[in-house]
Design an enzyme around this catalytic site. Structure first.
Site, PDB file in Angstrom:
ATOM      1  N   GLU A 104       5.001 -12.904  -4.979  1.00  0.00           N
ATOM      2  CA  GLU A 104       3.851 -12.296  -5.647  1.00  0.00           C
ATOM      3  C   GLU A 104       3.051 -13.393  -6.342  1.00  0.00           C
ATOM      4  OE1 GLU A 104       4.313  -8.895  -8.151  1.00  0.00           O
ATOM      5  OE2 GLU A 104       5.501  -7.797  -6.682  1.00  0.00           O
ATOM      6  N   HIS A 144       1.272  -7.595  -3.896  1.00  0.00           N
ATOM      7  CA  HIS A 144       2.484  -6.898  -3.456  1.00  0.00           C
ATOM      8  C   HIS A 144       2.693  -7.235  -1.981  1.00  0.00           C
ATOM      9  CE1 HIS A 144       2.447  -3.385  -6.656  1.00  0.00           C
ATOM     10  NE2 HIS A 144       2.793  -4.550  -7.164  1.00  0.00           N
ATOM     11  N   HIS A 149      -2.539  -9.039  -9.168  1.00  0.00           N
ATOM     12  CA  HIS A 149      -1.317  -9.593  -8.591  1.00  0.00           C
ATOM     13  C   HIS A 149      -1.133  -9.006  -7.213  1.00  0.00           C
ATOM     14  CE1 HIS A 149       0.505  -5.907 -10.257  1.00  0.00           C
ATOM     15  NE2 HIS A 149       1.533  -6.097  -9.457  1.00  0.00           N
ATOM     16  N   ASP A 183       4.893  -2.159 -13.112  1.00  0.00           N
ATOM     17  CA  ASP A 183       3.495  -2.528 -13.418  1.00  0.00           C
ATOM     18  C   ASP A 183       2.940  -1.607 -14.497  1.00  0.00           C
ATOM     19  OD1 ASP A 183       3.512  -4.457 -11.462  1.00  0.00           O
ATOM     20  OD2 ASP A 183       2.580  -3.173  -9.944  1.00  0.00           O
TER      21      ASP A 183
HETATM   22 ZN   LIG Z   1       3.154  -4.944  -9.047  1.00  0.00          ZN
END
Ligand SMILES: [Zn+2]
Length: 121
Positions: A12, A68, A66, A79
């Site tokens: 990530e 995934h 971010h 999250d």
């Molecule tokens: Zn996440």
């Protein structure tokens, strides 16, 4: 942003989006301290440095992105639990070879999708 998240796949990647009046003017990449394909933890030193810079520049923190690389397209339970800023949470998810971007406003432990407008330069 897309190049950055693609380069970090399968881990990530994360960072901050900065600007004014909900328009992003700058993307600040932050190292993912977790170095994980399923989690991100912003490097605290880089994060603080970025927030200082945002404050002194008079710009606003608009978003936090971010990736995934292993899904899902939406904000995960961690999250939502860890969301700490009044900003749009942008998530890049990878489906086969295509990255997709979705945005969420997270408040009171729920995530509502928001629309994102991408301006052609
Ligand atoms: Zn996440």
């Amino acid at each position: 942003m897309l190049d950055h998240v693609a380069q970090h796949d399968p881990l990530e990647a994360c960072g901050l989006l900065v600007g004014k009046n909900n328009w992003v003017e700058e993307v600040i990449f932050v190292r993912n301290q977790a170095q994980s394909p399923e989690r991100f933890v912003m490097n605290p030193y880089e994060q603080l440095k970025a927030l200082d810079r945002i404050e002194s520049s008079g710009l606003d923190l608009i978003g936090i992105f971010h990736s995934h690389p292993t899904g899902p397209e939406i904000a995960s339970a961690p999250d939502i639990a860890e969301a700490a800023y009044e900003a749009v949470y942008l998530i890049w998810s990878l489906n086969e070879e295509n990255w997709k971007l979705r945005g969420f406003w997270i408040e009171n432990r729920r995530a509502d999708e928001v629309s994102i407008l991408i301006r052609e330069e």
